[in-house]
Scaffold this active site. Structure first.
Site, PDB file in Angstrom:
ATOM      1  N   THR A 119     -22.553   3.545  17.239  1.00  0.00           N
ATOM      2  CA  THR A 119     -22.223   2.141  17.023  1.00  0.00           C
ATOM      3  C   THR A 119     -21.902   1.955  15.548  1.00  0.00           C
ATOM      4  O   THR A 119     -22.290   2.772  14.724  1.00  0.00           O
ATOM      5  CB  THR A 119     -23.397   1.242  17.461  1.00  0.00           C
ATOM      6  OG1 THR A 119     -23.053  -0.125  17.235  1.00  0.00           O
ATOM      7  CG2 THR A 119     -24.674   1.560  16.709  1.00  0.00           C
ATOM      8  N   GLY A 120     -21.174   0.904  15.259  1.00  0.00           N
ATOM      9  CA  GLY A 120     -20.793   0.665  13.865  1.00  0.00           C
ATOM     10  C   GLY A 120     -19.299   0.815  13.675  1.00  0.00           C
ATOM     11  O   GLY A 120     -18.534   0.717  14.645  1.00  0.00           O
ATOM     12  N   SER A 138     -20.571  -9.250  21.034  1.00  0.00           N
ATOM     13  CA  SER A 138     -20.008  -7.957  20.644  1.00  0.00           C
ATOM     14  C   SER A 138     -19.722  -7.033  21.826  1.00  0.00           C
ATOM     15  O   SER A 138     -19.257  -5.909  21.622  1.00  0.00           O
ATOM     16  CB  SER A 138     -20.934  -7.253  19.642  1.00  0.00           C
ATOM     17  OG  SER A 138     -22.208  -7.094  20.207  1.00  0.00           O
ATOM     18  N   THR A 198     -17.862  -2.123  24.569  1.00  0.00           N
ATOM     19  CA  THR A 198     -17.827  -3.025  23.411  1.00  0.00           C
ATOM     20  C   THR A 198     -16.588  -3.905  23.450  1.00  0.00           C
ATOM     21  O   THR A 198     -15.587  -3.563  24.098  1.00  0.00           O
ATOM     22  CB  THR A 198     -17.796  -2.187  22.106  1.00  0.00           C
ATOM     23  OG1 THR A 198     -17.975  -3.049  20.983  1.00  0.00           O
ATOM     24  CG2 THR A 198     -16.495  -1.446  21.940  1.00  0.00           C
ATOM     25  N   THR A 209     -21.852  -2.624  19.711  1.00  0.00           N
ATOM     26  CA  THR A 209     -21.588  -1.828  20.909  1.00  0.00           C
ATOM     27  C   THR A 209     -22.886  -1.465  21.614  1.00  0.00           C
ATOM     28  O   THR A 209     -23.855  -1.120  20.958  1.00  0.00           O
ATOM     29  CB  THR A 209     -20.921  -0.524  20.473  1.00  0.00           C
ATOM     30  OG1 THR A 209     -19.743  -0.854  19.795  1.00  0.00           O
ATOM     31  CG2 THR A 209     -20.648   0.390  21.633  1.00  0.00           C
TER      32      THR A 209
HETATM   33  N1  ASP Z   1     -18.083   0.900  17.249  1.00  0.00           N
HETATM   34  C1  ASP Z   1     -17.445  -0.335  17.586  1.00  0.00           C
HETATM   35  C2  ASP Z   1     -16.015  -0.266  17.160  1.00  0.00           C
HETATM   36  O1  ASP Z   1     -15.709   0.285  16.123  1.00  0.00           O
HETATM   37  C3  ASP Z   1     -18.036  -1.553  17.022  1.00  0.00           C
HETATM   38  C4  ASP Z   1     -19.496  -1.577  16.774  1.00  0.00           C
HETATM   39  O2  ASP Z   1     -20.269  -0.808  17.305  1.00  0.00           O
HETATM   40  O3  ASP Z   1     -19.899  -2.417  15.979  1.00  0.00           O
HETATM   41  O4  ASP Z   1     -15.196  -0.844  17.831  1.00  0.00           O
END
Ligand code: ASP
Length: 339
Positions: A250-251, A84, A217, A199
């Site tokens: 994150t997310g 990731s 990320t 991330t």
């Molecule tokens: N925040 C990141 C994105 O939307 C991905 C993640 O943290 O899972 O690209």
């Protein structure tokens, strides 16, 4: 409920034990004294432990927080097992690995790259955007061109495993962001790590009491080509205000961008919210605006204030973050879901 795993500062990760139910919420009063002479670094997810250790090498020698966060996030960026961030990251739906990263220092300077291909350390390119250009953000071909001019070498970021997983995904090509999606692929390859996710956002305070942050990320797995998430967007994926504190996320980036999440968390701390409460309020904004969407996604925020108090909050359980200071190296895992 939060689970807490402590690690010996000098050891590898082996021998970790669990302590359940500890609270890590700090009180915030930004009129109280800043944290001086006692550095600290915090970062998202399990891979934050190894990243913090690299950052700590800078901080313990009185290094600058900016250098610490850059060195720290280099670790997951270069780790091919981690799918990731950086090398080995899941590609987009066209099979191309594209990276997003940003960095911000104690003076409010910031730099960012988005949709960058073939560069091992996007965070270092983001730092050079900050330091060597009049701009904040470079994207795509322009970001690559700049990186090459600065002496970075092109590398193939698509590992055989990530290519295999992408080809598997192509069979159905279902693009629905899922909670902790990476976890469903190769939990076996991440010993001790339940979540191969997501991330890395890192926040640090150095011995002088100065704050910096970094966020990097490969973005959402199998995203549309050209899609950029929250991570390289200053104010969304990261924000640092040296008077108040810093936050990262994150997310599912789209929801973080819609709510300018990290800026919101810092502004809430300015109003007197403790870091965890500020993160919770930012999560609640997302839930309140789109309760049905929020049920099916993960978004987590991590924050630290000027006094070194830290906290986090996420929509779903399973969000973890790592903390390292002179006394401790530990991983905290949220055991509770909002839903
Ligand atoms: N925040 C990141 C994105 O939307 C991905 C993640 O943290 O899972 O690209």
């Amino acid at each position: 409920m939060v689970n807490r795993r402590k690690f010996l500062k000098t050891s590898s990760l082996a021998g970790a034990s669990f302590l359940a139910g500890s609270s890590y919420a700090g009180t915030n009063n930004h009129f109280s004294a800043p944290r001086l002479g006692n550095p600290i670094v915090i970062s998202t997810w399990d891979f934050g432990i190894a990243a913090n250790a690299a950052a700590w090498n800078v901080l313990k020698n009185n290094g600058r927080a900016l250098d610490a966060v850059e060195k720290g996030v280099h670790v997951p960026e270069a780790d091919p097992i981690n799918q990731s961030v950086g090398l080995g990251g899941f590609p987009d739906r066209d099979g191309i690995v594209t990276l997003d990263a940003c960095i911000m220092d104690e003076l409010g300077n910031c730099g960012s790259v988005a949709a960058l291909q073939n560069i091992l350390h996007p965070i270092s390119v983001a730092r050079l955007v900050m330091e060597k250009t009049p701009h904040v953000m470079l994207v795509g071909d322009g970001a690559l061109q700049f990186a090459l001019q600065q002496g970075f070498k092109e590398v193939n970021l698509l590992t055989p495993q990530s290519e295999k997983d992408w080809k598997e995904w192509l069979k159905k090509s279902e693009y629905t962001p899922k909670i902790n999606i990476e976890n469903s692929f190769r939990p076996d390859k991440m010993p001790g790590n339940k979540f191969n996710h997501d991330t890395i956002g890192m926040l640090a305070i150095d011995a002088k009491g100065n704050l910096s942050g970094a966020c990097t990320t490969s973005g959402m797995a199998f995203k549309m080509h050209g899609r950029v998430g929250d991570s390289p967007i200053i104010g969304a994926g990261l924000f640092v205000d040296n008077e108040i504190g810093a936050a990262t996320s994150t997310g599912v980036g789209e929801e973080v961008i819609r709510n300018v999440g990290s800026f919101l968390v810092v502004e809430l701390m300015r109003q007197g919210y403790a870091p965890e409460d500020a993160c919770k309020e930012a999560v609640m904004r997302i839930i309140k605006k789109k309760p049905e969407t929020a049920k099916a996604i993960q978004v987590g925020f991590l924050a630290i204030n000027k006094q070194g108090k830290y906290g986090a909050y996420a929509i779903q359980k399973g969000f973890s973050f790592a903390v390292c200071d002179d006394a401790n190296q530990e991983l905290l895992i949220m055991g509770k879901s909002y839903y």
